[in-house]
Design an enzyme around this catalytic site. Structure first.
Site, PDB file in Angstrom:
ATOM      1  N   LYS A   1       0.740  -1.251  -0.014  1.00 53.07           N
ATOM      2  CA  LYS A   1       0.104   0.101   0.074  1.00 53.07           C
ATOM      3  C   LYS A   1       0.772   0.846  -0.180  1.00 53.07           C
ATOM      4  O   LYS A   1       2.108   1.772   0.262  1.00 53.07           O
ATOM      5  CB  LYS A   1      -0.903  -0.442   1.501  1.00 53.07           C
ATOM      6  CG  LYS A   1      -1.880   0.620   1.369  1.00 53.07           C
ATOM      7  CD  LYS A   1      -3.452   0.255   0.711  1.00 53.07           C
ATOM      8  CE  LYS A   1      -4.606   1.383   0.133  1.00 53.07           C
ATOM      9  NZ  LYS A   1      -5.525   0.359  -0.022  1.00 53.07           N
TER      10      LYS A   1
ATOM     11  N   GLY B   1     -25.656   1.513   2.568  1.00 50.10           N
ATOM     12  CA  GLY B   1     -25.151   2.643   1.507  1.00 50.10           C
ATOM     13  C   GLY B   1     -25.058   1.138   0.308  1.00 50.10           C
ATOM     14  O   GLY B   1     -25.212   0.618   0.140  1.00 50.10           O
TER      15      GLY B   1
ATOM     16  N   GLY C   1     -23.618   2.642  -2.642  1.00 52.30           N
ATOM     17  CA  GLY C   1     -22.775   3.272  -4.082  1.00 52.30           C
ATOM     18  C   GLY C   1     -23.314   1.693  -4.921  1.00 52.30           C
ATOM     19  O   GLY C   1     -23.912   0.931  -5.077  1.00 52.30           O
ATOM     20  N   HIS C   2     -21.860   2.112  -5.160  1.00 47.98           N
ATOM     21  CA  HIS C   2     -21.526   1.166  -6.737  1.00 47.98           C
ATOM     22  C   HIS C   2     -21.680  -0.140  -6.428  1.00 47.98           C
ATOM     23  O   HIS C   2     -22.010  -1.387  -6.746  1.00 47.98           O
ATOM     24  CB  HIS C   2     -20.039   1.161  -6.499  1.00 47.98           C
ATOM     25  CG  HIS C   2     -19.557   2.362  -7.353  1.00 47.98           C
ATOM     26  ND1 HIS C   2     -18.866   3.753  -6.643  1.00 47.98           N
ATOM     27  CD2 HIS C   2     -19.544   3.147  -8.623  1.00 47.98           C
ATOM     28  CE1 HIS C   2     -19.577   4.492  -7.919  1.00 47.98           C
ATOM     29  NE2 HIS C   2     -19.690   4.184  -8.818  1.00 47.98           N
ATOM     30  N   VAL C   3     -21.656  -0.421  -5.367  1.00 50.34           N
ATOM     31  CA  VAL C   3     -21.284  -1.889  -4.630  1.00 50.34           C
ATOM     32  C   VAL C   3     -22.615  -2.575  -4.224  1.00 50.34           C
ATOM     33  O   VAL C   3     -23.029  -3.113  -4.487  1.00 50.34           O
ATOM     34  CB  VAL C   3     -19.852  -2.684  -3.401  1.00 50.34           C
ATOM     35  CG1 VAL C   3     -20.459  -4.154  -3.030  1.00 50.34           C
ATOM     36  CG2 VAL C   3     -18.672  -2.573  -4.267  1.00 50.34           C
TER      37      VAL C   3
HETATM   38  P1  NAD Z   1     -19.312   4.232  -3.024  1.00 50.30           P
HETATM   39  O1  NAD Z   1     -18.336   5.750  -2.540  1.00 50.30           O
HETATM   40  O2  NAD Z   1     -20.399   4.253  -4.417  1.00 50.30           O
HETATM   41  O3  NAD Z   1     -20.738   4.200  -1.444  1.00 50.30           O
HETATM   42  C1  NAD Z   1     -20.830   4.043  -0.372  1.00 50.30           C
HETATM   43  C2  NAD Z   1     -22.147   4.468  -0.207  1.00 50.30           C
HETATM   44  O4  NAD Z   1     -21.950   4.486   1.714  1.00 50.30           O
HETATM   45  C3  NAD Z   1     -22.593   5.818  -1.267  1.00 50.30           C
HETATM   46  O5  NAD Z   1     -23.513   5.806  -1.154  1.00 50.30           O
HETATM   47  C4  NAD Z   1     -22.618   7.069   0.401  1.00 50.30           C
HETATM   48  O6  NAD Z   1     -23.867   8.010   0.496  1.00 50.30           O
HETATM   49  C5  NAD Z   1     -23.007   5.888   1.680  1.00 50.30           C
HETATM   50  N1  NAD Z   1     -22.575   6.134   2.993  1.00 50.30           N
HETATM   51  C6  NAD Z   1     -21.532   7.136   3.542  1.00 50.30           C
HETATM   52  N2  NAD Z   1     -22.158   6.986   4.819  1.00 50.30           N
HETATM   53  C7  NAD Z   1     -22.887   7.057   5.001  1.00 50.30           C
HETATM   54  C8  NAD Z   1     -23.160   6.321   6.130  1.00 50.30           C
HETATM   55  N3  NAD Z   1     -23.055   7.141   7.344  1.00 50.30           N
HETATM   56  N4  NAD Z   1     -24.570   5.718   6.141  1.00 50.30           N
HETATM   57  C9  NAD Z   1     -25.297   5.210   5.076  1.00 50.30           C
HETATM   58  N5  NAD Z   1     -25.069   5.113   3.812  1.00 50.30           N
HETATM   59  C10 NAD Z   1     -23.175   5.698   3.944  1.00 50.30           C
HETATM   60  O7  NAD Z   1     -18.261   2.873  -2.036  1.00 50.30           O
HETATM   61  P2  NAD Z   1     -18.221   1.584  -3.411  1.00 50.30           P
HETATM   62  O8  NAD Z   1     -17.785   0.989  -4.030  1.00 50.30           O
HETATM   63  O9  NAD Z   1     -19.836   0.787  -2.811  1.00 50.30           O
HETATM   64  O10 NAD Z   1     -18.130   0.814  -1.502  1.00 50.30           O
HETATM   65  C11 NAD Z   1     -18.604   0.699  -0.362  1.00 50.30           C
HETATM   66  C12 NAD Z   1     -17.544   0.050   0.905  1.00 50.30           C
HETATM   67  O11 NAD Z   1     -17.090  -1.049  -0.258  1.00 50.30           O
HETATM   68  C13 NAD Z   1     -17.034   0.944   0.562  1.00 50.30           C
HETATM   69  O12 NAD Z   1     -16.419   0.145   2.072  1.00 50.30           O
HETATM   70  C14 NAD Z   1     -15.600   0.206   0.381  1.00 50.30           C
HETATM   71  O13 NAD Z   1     -14.435   0.440   0.742  1.00 50.30           O
HETATM   72  C15 NAD Z   1     -15.795  -1.422   0.362  1.00 50.30           C
HETATM   73  N6  NAD Z   1     -14.865  -1.832  -1.052  1.00 50.30           N
HETATM   74  C16 NAD Z   1     -15.255  -1.582  -2.134  1.00 50.30           C
HETATM   75  C17 NAD Z   1     -15.160  -1.890  -3.626  1.00 50.30           C
HETATM   76  C18 NAD Z   1     -15.302  -1.959  -5.007  1.00 50.30           C
HETATM   77  O14 NAD Z   1     -14.885  -3.239  -6.177  1.00 50.30           O
HETATM   78  N7  NAD Z   1     -16.080  -0.704  -4.787  1.00 50.30           N
HETATM   79  C19 NAD Z   1     -13.930  -3.196  -3.387  1.00 50.30           C
HETATM   80  C20 NAD Z   1     -13.898  -3.803  -1.692  1.00 50.30           C
HETATM   81  C21 NAD Z   1     -14.390  -2.743  -0.782  1.00 50.30           C
END
Ligand code: NAD
Length: 368
Positions: A94, A194, A196-198
């Site tokens: 990292k 949450g 978001g993307h995932v």
């Molecule tokens: P993202 O930023 O697209 O989505 C996160 C969502 O969480 C957003 O819609 C945001 O508004 C919401 N959010 C933030 N704070 C909040 C709260 N206090 N209460 C409720 N909702 C809240 O992120 P993502 O890419 O969907 O990733 C989600 C999680 O998974 C993160 O913790 C990320 O580190 C982890 N992750 C993602 C990936 C990936 O491929 N994208 C891979 C491994 C781990």
């Protein structure tokens, strides 16, 4: 092999960098400084037994060098475990750039950082993390080929979120099988925090299977859209942990599995995408076990992202990435098996399995 050494036996001062590296057996830490561009960065390589270390670069206005070092050591070690259990030939690394991503980033700084990565000759491969965007990756890529997780228009594999979401869904099914004897999620009440993307990808998979899905997000606009598109029910943040649910899926932030939430949560399974869900591994890993909640360890559940990035290095094929991500189902079940056999929390079972693979592979001597 990643045993914690007894630091007191070390002749080094307890707060020295090498003493901190000794604690979790980090291989190499590179401090990068460049007065001309203002770059101040640390690259931590935790372990390269399985392959080159891979992990994103984070840019953050750390209050001190010690804070930055602590973060990069913790995150790089996490990558070793994640890649090991995902069955990848990757080690853990990292990088952190100390500074404000909103005001201190520019082409020269990023390219200088790229040169530092290049000087490690492939021992560390970088990707995006907090504070780093596609444009920054473009600059880094001008100086080194040791980058991954690039967007499609830069020849990369693009957003890994759908592969991550698929892995979370499979891990959740494995958890259901362990808890209830069959892996159907039909009729199960699942809270996704949450979207978001995932999170959104997970909701789509769950609705397709007939689960009753509750969603929560601080972004009201997204909530409205996802609820309309999928038929999921919206839950306000103050009611979040008082709902009557079967499964809690943290897909926003880390640290949401803590003493307060665990005293309120009424669920049988915790399985979601967020990193570092347990506020304190030692305390809350044990607490979920005592409450008879099955916790699927986060870094196993969300490994779809790193799996996707790995296949970019191999010559990207989405089919191969998805097919590899399907192994997350069996890996999750295996962790539960070891946890039961050894009567240890699931996070510890995952750590031990990750360490075992590294230890086993370290004995492999390639020859003719
Ligand atoms: P993202 O930023 O697209 O989505 C996160 C969502 O969480 C957003 O819609 C945001 O508004 C919401 N959010 C933030 N704070 C909040 C709260 N206090 N209460 C409720 N909702 C809240 O992120 P993502 O890419 O969907 O990733 C989600 C999680 O998974 C993160 O913790 C990320 O580190 C982890 N992750 C993602 C990936 C990936 O491929 N994208 C891979 C491994 C781990």
């Amino acid at each position: 092999m990643i045993e914690i050494q007894d630091i007191k036996k070390s002749p080094l001062a307890e707060n020295s960098v090498i003493a901190q590296m000794t604690l979790h057996n980090h291989e190499q830490v590179v401090f990068c400084n460049d007065n001309a561009t203002g770059l101040k960065a640390i690259i931590a390589i935790h372990n390269t037994i399985l392959g080159p270390s891979l992990g994103g670069t984070r840019m953050w206005p750390y209050k001190s060098e010690v804070e930055a070092l602590t973060d990069v050591l913790r995150l790089s070690r996490g990558m070793t475990y994640k890649s090991s259990l995902a069955g990848l030939n990757l080690g853990g690394g990292k990088a952190v750039i100390i500074g404000d991503a909103a005001t201190q980033k520019n082409e020269a700084l990023m390219r200088r950082f790229g040169k530092f990565i290049n000087s490690l000759a492939g021992k560390y491969i970088t990707a995006e993390d907090v504070g780093i965007n596609t444009k920054d990756m473009e600059y880094i890529k001008m100086e080194t080929n040791f980058v991954s997780g690039l967007p499609v228009n830069m020849g990369g594999s693009g957003d890994p979120s759908s592969v991550t979401a698929y892995g979370v869904y499979l891990s959740m099914k494995a958890s259901a099988k362990e808890k209830w004897g069959n892996d159907s999620l039909s009729g199960k009440k699942v809270l996704v925090q949450g979207i978001g993307h995932v999170g959104e990808g997970l909701v789509i998979n769950l609705i397709k299977e007939g689960a009753h899905v509750f969603i929560n997000d601080i972004n009201e606009e997204r909530l409205k859209i996802v609820a309309q598109e999928t038929g999921a029910s919206v839950v306000s943040s103050d009611k979040l942990f008082d709902l009557d649910i079967d499964i809690y899926a943290p897909c926003a932030l880390g640290g949401t599995v803590n003493t307060d939430s665990l005293n309120r949560l009424k669920c049988s399974i915790i399985c979601g995408a967020a990193n570092n869900q347990l506020a304190d591994e030692n305390i809350h890993g044990k607490m979920v076990m005592d409450k008879d909640i099955l916790y699927a360890p986060d870094y196993v559940v969300n490994a779809g992202g790193i799996i996707n990035v790995y296949y970019e290095l191999e010559g990207y094929s989405r089919e191969r990435a998805l097919s590899h991500a399907e192994k997350i189902y069996d890996t999750t079940l295996n962790i539960f098996k070891v946890s039961k056999e050894q009567n240890i929390p699931t996070y510890l079972a995952a750590n031990r399995l990750a360490e075992k693979r590294i230890s086993d592979i370290s004995k492999v001597k390639l020859g003719f």
